[in-house]
Design a protein around this motif. Sequence first.
Motif, short mmCIF file in Angstrom:
data_model
loop_
_atom_site.label_atom_id
_atom_site.label_comp_id
_atom_site.label_asym_id
_atom_site.label_seq_id
_atom_site.Cartn_x
_atom_site.Cartn_y
_atom_site.Cartn_z
N ASN A 1 67.00 12.36 -69.32
CA ASN A 1 67.23 13.01 -70.56
C ASN A 1 67.72 14.37 -70.69
O ASN A 1 67.15 15.18 -69.80
CB ASN A 1 65.83 12.88 -71.33
CG ASN A 1 65.82 13.84 -72.76
OD1 ASN A 1 66.67 13.37 -73.48
ND2 ASN A 1 65.28 14.70 -72.75
N PHE A 2 68.78 14.81 -70.97
CA PHE A 2 69.33 15.68 -71.16
C PHE A 2 68.95 16.68 -72.48
O PHE A 2 69.32 18.05 -72.30
CB PHE A 2 70.91 16.10 -71.33
CG PHE A 2 71.70 15.61 -69.98
CD1 PHE A 2 72.51 16.42 -69.27
CD2 PHE A 2 71.61 14.32 -69.31
CE1 PHE A 2 73.01 16.25 -68.28
CE2 PHE A 2 72.33 13.87 -68.23
CZ PHE A 2 73.16 14.91 -67.55
N GLY A 3 68.34 16.21 -73.25
CA GLY A 3 67.90 16.79 -74.38
C GLY A 3 68.11 16.07 -75.75
O GLY A 3 68.68 15.13 -75.67
N PRO B 1 63.59 19.85 -83.79
CA PRO B 1 63.80 20.32 -82.45
C PRO B 1 65.18 20.58 -82.03
O PRO B 1 66.19 19.94 -82.69
CB PRO B 1 63.21 19.14 -81.79
CG PRO B 1 63.56 18.13 -82.72
CD PRO B 1 63.41 18.50 -84.11
N LEU B 2 65.44 21.58 -80.98
CA LEU B 2 66.74 21.48 -80.46
C LEU B 2 66.86 21.64 -79.01
O LEU B 2 66.47 22.73 -78.64
CB LEU B 2 67.35 22.72 -81.34
CG LEU B 2 68.97 23.16 -80.93
CD1 LEU B 2 69.66 22.01 -81.41
CD2 LEU B 2 69.19 24.34 -81.65
N GLN B 3 66.83 20.79 -78.22
CA GLN B 3 66.88 20.64 -76.76
C GLN B 3 68.14 20.27 -75.99
O GLN B 3 68.82 19.53 -76.57
CB GLN B 3 65.70 19.79 -76.37
CG GLN B 3 64.53 20.01 -77.15
CD GLN B 3 63.26 19.25 -76.49
OE1 GLN B 3 63.45 18.33 -75.86
NE2 GLN B 3 62.01 19.53 -77.15
N PHE B 4 68.44 21.06 -75.07
CA PHE B 4 69.90 20.95 -74.43
C PHE B 4 69.36 21.28 -72.82
O PHE B 4 68.69 22.01 -72.50
CB PHE B 4 70.83 21.68 -75.04
CG PHE B 4 70.50 23.27 -75.01
CD1 PHE B 4 70.94 24.01 -74.38
CD2 PHE B 4 69.96 23.59 -76.22
CE1 PHE B 4 70.59 25.50 -74.40
CE2 PHE B 4 69.56 25.03 -76.50
CZ PHE B 4 69.88 26.17 -75.47
N SER B 5 70.84 21.19 -72.02
CA SER B 5 70.60 21.47 -70.80
C SER B 5 71.78 22.67 -70.45
O SER B 5 72.65 22.39 -71.12
CB SER B 5 70.85 20.35 -69.73
OG SER B 5 69.72 19.42 -70.01
N LEU B 6 71.39 23.24 -69.43
CA LEU B 6 72.47 24.41 -69.15
C LEU B 6 72.63 24.61 -67.61
O LEU B 6 71.63 24.69 -66.97
CB LEU B 6 72.22 25.80 -69.87
CG LEU B 6 73.28 27.00 -69.75
CD1 LEU B 6 72.98 27.99 -71.10
CD2 LEU B 6 73.19 27.78 -68.69
#
Length: 747
Positions: A22-24, A290-295
């Motif tokens: 999962n990336f977000g 929700p606000l989820q992400f990858s960096l």
Amino acid sequence: MASTLVLLLPMLLASLASASHNFGGSATYTYKGRNPDGTFKVDFRNRATYDGCQYSHYWYCYNGNCGSNPSNQVGVLDSSTNAPQYNREWCETETVSTRNVPTDRPFQMRADSCCWISNRNGLSNWRLLTSVDLGSRSDTGEPNHSPDVAILPFLRVPQNCPRTYKLMSFDPDGDRVRCRYGSVSDGECGTCNQPSGFILDEGSCSLHYLNSNADPSPYGFELVVEDFPQRHITLAYTDGGGDSRAPLTERRKRQHQPQPHGGAGAYTYTTYPGTTRNLHATTPPLSKLPLQFSLLVDPPAPSCQEGHYLPQFVHPTPGNGARIQAEISKEVEIRVKAQAAYATIQDIIITGPLNISKHRTSYDEFAIRWSPNLDDLGHHYPICFAVESVTGSAGSPLPGTTLSYHYHPSPSSQSGVYQSEMRCVLVDVRKEQVKSHVTCGESTMTVEVEKSSFRGLSEEHLRLSDPSNTACSLQSYSNSTHIIAVVPLNACGTQIEEDDENLIFKNEITTVDSTEYLITRKNQLEVQFYCQYPKHGNVTLGFTAHRRNVTVWEKGFGTFTYQFEFYPNAQFQTQIDPNDYPLEAAPYDNPNYWPTYPIIDNGCNVDPTVEIHSPAHQRQFQFSMEAFKFIGLHDQVYISCSVLICAAGSPSSRCSQGCLNSTSAGHQHHRRRREAATQTVRHFISQGPLRLRRAAESYKSPVINLNLNLVFIAGCLLAAVGMIGAVVIYKAKISRVKYQPLPAFEN
């Protein structure tokens, strides 16, 4: 009991598979009104990013009465292979689900499982929580509207280049929006470990990247977005109950974290100059999202100057936070352009509403397109984008710079990928302002605009982009009810461009004074319109002896029609009657069938008897050749050609190049070249089958199925109706045969 275990095991395995890597993800909701049975209709938009496009989050009712879910729509928003190599790619999907909720009391939906992609801040299981309150607000008289939130699912930044990401967080009710890290105790995230080297300004929803070491694993961010009223309000529920909500209080805090400056290899640490705002709540929020992400932190760039390696946005790219107006049932287009002096612009990554699409045009721009429908009326949709550039390696340093760092990626990991800043715009969907309709023909575009949809203007005060040609006058076709323009594809200021799928012809109707074409003092009207002509596809009309006109088309798009006919002589006056074709089947009509005998290849005459004739019309190509037959026991043969369309007068197009020397012979396949700008890919059409006609056969006599074969062609014509130019490649096809001239008595 054993049978129960057998049934449950596959479900468990599928759940685990869909939850991995999962990336977000994110979620928003929209109140859609009351159903006839009194229930509340709510649309949920849930976005999920994985390392494949076949996965999505599974949401369930976590608290309260969440109602029923009668319908779902699922689609891919975007995907990219510029992710950590071991994850192959990232792909973001959106699920739009409609729920019928029996009560307006608060409820919560949640999605959770394992696992995050391999990351630097120890995230394992993931958890997303959405809180909804449909109580009637005292300030608006309606249920709360959730903020419109968005961010690109996978961001990347060079180690040495500080950057600020402004998260899209527009609130339709004008509420104050807070962005914060999630809380494990409230069930808002799986681990909630905050990445180091970043500062989150809760009040502006801005994420500041300061500094970190490059690493092949990204950081995972688990944020929560909430909205609070600007002043005290009350919420009323249909069961007679009520509640209250209070605004946020603000606490400012000066930041003193170090920030690197300068280019690669040069680090000067200073105090971070910004001030963040930590917002304190005394009542629950109106909604929680929700606000989820990858960096990913990449190796240092040779330069942090935008426009060197990092793409820099230029005109006509809209600014961050721009408001764009869209009308229902009409496509809205956002043009994006970026440049990088020492890297190659590769791609654009986007996120937005379902059915959004992206295209690269012939002007080195990107076009983001989306068509809202009636159900979107009155709503707002954020669209975020960033452009990525690449170099062959980690990039060559600029003159006078020294590049050194200690990050040693594995041989399989990617390097030399640079991402621009992220920009987000907000699309407001409104009713149709000017009623118009466009019809795409083979050589013209016809646009009709209802006069009743605007006031104070007539055709005398309107013009196309270039009205110098009398054929471009709007007074020629307009009537008492409609402004009508019949616009040639190559006149009236029509602009041509292309993307991977279509040729696009554009023009517009604008306001002018009757005697002044450079300024106007009339009421403003601007109607932009265009026609798209699909480029791709092999087209045939099979299983009949004579091939009728073949049309390349797509619903809602324009068409180009190709016609391939035979004539008994080089005067090209009377075509051979389709009823005289000798066979009723076409078993070898296949563009990949081999071998073939080339007649014209790459625009060059291959057969020595070919003669090119001057056509009666510029959209025709005529040629003739001596008849011949193939050696072998075959009684049918086909003539096929591959055509492409070019913009007239374009010196770089394939059509303008004419004959190109080719090394292909009868036993070599033609190599497909990358087509230049403003021309289509090749379309395959064919005609036949043809066979030898013996002297005993009258021209109208029944066919005798002789075991002979012949290219029977005294004259042949290819007509591309609506074509601007053409390059043709003709080949005669038959199975396992050789070529020999036909005796004179059989010509």
